[in-house]
Design a protein around this motif. Structure first.
Motif, PDB file in Angstrom:
ATOM      1  N   PHE A 147      93.155 110.595  16.526  1.00  0.00           N
ATOM      2  CA  PHE A 147      92.064 110.406  15.827  1.00  0.00           C
ATOM      3  C   PHE A 147      91.441 111.933  15.730  1.00  0.00           C
ATOM      4  N   ARG A 148      91.237 112.530  17.017  1.00  0.00           N
ATOM      5  CA  ARG A 148      90.700 113.781  17.209  1.00  0.00           C
ATOM      6  C   ARG A 148      91.639 114.939  16.443  1.00  0.00           C
ATOM      7  N   PHE A 155      93.776 114.389  14.295  1.00  0.00           N
ATOM      8  CA  PHE A 155      93.922 114.424  12.734  1.00  0.00           C
ATOM      9  C   PHE A 155      92.726 115.141  12.192  1.00  0.00           C
ATOM     10  N   SER A 156      91.597 114.761  12.885  1.00  0.00           N
ATOM     11  CA  SER A 156      90.348 115.245  12.247  1.00  0.00           C
ATOM     12  C   SER A 156      90.285 116.762  12.562  1.00  0.00           C
ATOM     13  N   PHE A 157      90.725 117.306  13.642  1.00  0.00           N
ATOM     14  CA  PHE A 157      90.983 118.766  13.922  1.00  0.00           C
ATOM     15  C   PHE A 157      91.843 119.243  12.689  1.00  0.00           C
ATOM     16  N   PHE A 158      92.891 118.636  12.521  1.00  0.00           N
ATOM     17  CA  PHE A 158      93.764 119.301  11.679  1.00  0.00           C
ATOM     18  C   PHE A 158      93.102 119.082  10.044  1.00  0.00           C
ATOM     19  N   SER A 159      92.515 117.997   9.819  1.00  0.00           N
ATOM     20  CA  SER A 159      91.758 118.235   8.192  1.00  0.00           C
ATOM     21  C   SER A 159      90.720 119.344   8.552  1.00  0.00           C
ATOM     22  N   ALA A 160      89.924 119.496   9.416  1.00  0.00           N
ATOM     23  CA  ALA A 160      88.870 120.506   9.526  1.00  0.00           C
ATOM     24  C   ALA A 160      89.438 121.782   9.247  1.00  0.00           C
ATOM     25  N   THR A 161      90.693 122.131   9.707  1.00  0.00           N
ATOM     26  CA  THR A 161      91.037 123.549   9.979  1.00  0.00           C
ATOM     27  C   THR A 161      92.062 123.713   8.355  1.00  0.00           C
ATOM     28  N   MET A 172      87.616 113.062   7.604  1.00  0.00           N
ATOM     29  CA  MET A 172      88.112 113.512   8.774  1.00  0.00           C
ATOM     30  C   MET A 172      87.492 114.939   9.268  1.00  0.00           C
ATOM     31  N   ALA A 173      87.521 115.668   8.240  1.00  0.00           N
ATOM     32  CA  ALA A 173      87.098 116.905   8.600  1.00  0.00           C
ATOM     33  C   ALA A 173      85.584 116.926   8.819  1.00  0.00           C
ATOM     34  N   ILE A 191      84.199 114.298   9.959  1.00  0.00           N
ATOM     35  CA  ILE A 191      83.878 113.808  11.132  1.00  0.00           C
ATOM     36  C   ILE A 191      84.226 114.697  12.289  1.00  0.00           C
ATOM     37  N   TYR A 192      85.085 115.631  12.289  1.00  0.00           N
ATOM     38  CA  TYR A 192      85.283 116.615  13.228  1.00  0.00           C
ATOM     39  C   TYR A 192      84.300 117.529  13.524  1.00  0.00           C
ATOM     40  N   LEU A 193      83.711 117.879  12.376  1.00  0.00           N
ATOM     41  CA  LEU A 193      82.531 119.032  12.293  1.00  0.00           C
ATOM     42  C   LEU A 193      81.475 118.394  13.155  1.00  0.00           C
ATOM     43  N   TYR A 222      83.184 116.405  16.888  1.00  0.00           N
ATOM     44  CA  TYR A 222      83.848 116.925  18.044  1.00  0.00           C
ATOM     45  C   TYR A 222      83.397 118.465  18.022  1.00  0.00           C
ATOM     46  N   HIS A 224      80.784 119.859  17.023  1.00  0.00           N
ATOM     47  CA  HIS A 224      79.519 120.192  16.763  1.00  0.00           C
ATOM     48  C   HIS A 224      78.811 121.210  17.507  1.00  0.00           C
TER      49      HIS A 224
END
Lengths: 284, 134
Positions: free
Chosen positions: A6-7, A9-15, B78-79, B81-83, B86, B88
């Motif tokens: 999950f982490r 995938f979320s990192f990938f989405s964010a970048t 997801m982006a 959620i990351y911001l 994780y 933050h």
């Protein structure tokens, strides 16, 4: 295990937005390579846009669409800035709370109309008016500029209103206590206080006007000719791209990627200036 | 006295600009709904464009919107959620947030040209789907 996935995938989405930015720049640059090598910076000043008979090459210059983009944006900004400021002042200082609320809703509604509707409305209802009052063919630089102005006014007015609303009441009230008129309060208290936000909103609207495609495509006339008069039809970068992209080949295609690259770099620079320098980043 | 007159003039001008803005809104909405409503009949929705309807346009519109949402919503969420969860407060998160802010206002035509380059240009050439021009 699931948490880690999950982490990641979320990192990938964010970048992704970062890689998209790099990707857009790289792709546009690569595809524009041919035109860049052929024309270099003279591209910006050359008025010819002609493919050879055999479609293999030709001479392509971006002067006409670049000037068209700049002029239509200039017309739009000249009309929109004073009107948007007036509306923002009306909403924050003149109108009663109830009126301000309903006018705000109307302004936000205007901002939510898809640009193609502005284009259609402009073509059928506004262009004839321009034609009968100013002359020309109806479609042309002036019509495109005015409709573009109508499009960006609500956007600009809404951000300016928000910026003006951040002025602390204490400051305004103290000025009123000293006998200041409303205009003096606006000029000497509100404007200095919200200057950054207002300039930011103007620049953001500028970025929008530069990249607007559909509304302008309906109204600017889409012809590759230099403007001599303000009602002359011409073209702009987004309109040229939208109209010719499907048919172009080789060097012409590459020249259009060149134009797209110019537009991307310019609007990226404009928007980031507005966001970071003037609007600042509010914490969270 | 002068400053009171100036004050009035400015306030009237600002009210006037609000009226101009609103009247354009009503002008556009009025022509749109008048022209729209007078030409809508039941057969508008049951026929395709060739038969004077808009059925295929609606289908295309919604298919495209759903497709875009299916791709974008998970990635966007997801982006976010990351911001928030994780990254933050980290430098990376703030860079990404700023970049997304700017990308949001990128001209749509440039995005179109970019996607054309990576998805369409290759398939139209004979080199195959992922032909790379390097």
């Amino acid at each position: 295990m699931g948490g880690k996935l999950f982490r990641n995938f979320s990192f990938f989405s964010a970048t992704l937005s970062f890689f998209l930015l790099i990707g857009i720049f790289a792709i546009l640059f690569t595809y524009a390579q041919e035109a860049l090598a052929e024309f270099g910076f003279d591209f910006l000043l050359s008025e010819t846009w002609e493919a050879d008979e055999d479609d293999e090459g030709g001479i392509f210059g971006g002067y006409i669409p670049i000037i068209g983009t700049l002029l239509s944006t200039l017309i739009a900004m000249t009309i929109a800035v004073p009107l948007a400021m007036g509306i923002a002042i009306f909403l924050t200082e003149v109108a009663s709370v109830n009126i301000a609320k309903s006018v705000s809703v109307a302004i936000e509604l205007l901002a939510a109309i898809p640009s193609i509707i502005y284009g259609m409305w402009g073509l059928f209802y506004f262009a004839p008016i321009v034609q009968s009052t100013v002359g020309g063919n109806g479609v042309g630089l002036l019509t495109a500029g005015i409709v573009l102005a109508i499009m960006i006014i609500p956007f600009m007015a809404a951000i300016t209103r928000d910026a003006m609303n951040t002025t602390p009441h204490v400051l305004k009230e103290s000025a009123y206590t000293m006998g200041a008129t409303k205009f003096e309060v606006i000029k000497d208290v509100i404007l200095p206080y919200s200057k950054g936000g207002i300039i930011g909103s103007i620049i953001l609207a500028l970025g929008r006007a530069l990249g607007e495609t559909m509304a302008v495509a309906f109204l600017i006339g889409s012809v590759m000719s230099t403007v001599k008069h303000v009602t002359d039809p011409t073209t702009s970068i987004p309109v040229l791209l939208a109209n010719n992209f499907a048919e172009a080949e080789d060097l012409e295609m590459s020249s259009m990627y060149y134009l797209a690259l110019i537009l991307f770099v310019v609007s990226f620079a404009i928007i980031s200036t507005a966001k970071f320098y003037f609007l600042g980043r509010k914490p969270k | 006295m002068n400053r009171l007159i100036l004050n009035k003039v400015i306030l009237v001008l600002s009210t006037l600009s609000a009226i101009i803005g609103i009247s354009f809104l009503f002008w556009i909405l009025a022509t749109l709904s008048y022209k729209g409503i007078t030409s809508i009949t039941w057969s508008t929705f049951t026929n395709d464009l060739v038969n004077g309807g808009i059925r295929n346009l609606l289908v295309g519109q919604f298919t495209m919107a759903i497709l875009a949402s299916v791709i974008a919503v998970p990635i966007g969420m997801m982006a976010g959620i990351y911001l928030r969860e994780y990254g933050h407060g980290s430098k990376l998160a703030s860079v990404i947030r700023n970049l997304s802010d700017v990308m949001m206002s990128a001209p749509s035509i440039v995005i179109g040209v970019f996607v054309y380059a990576i998805l369409v240009a290759g398939t139209m050439a004979t080199q195959g789907l992922w032909h790379w021009p390097l």
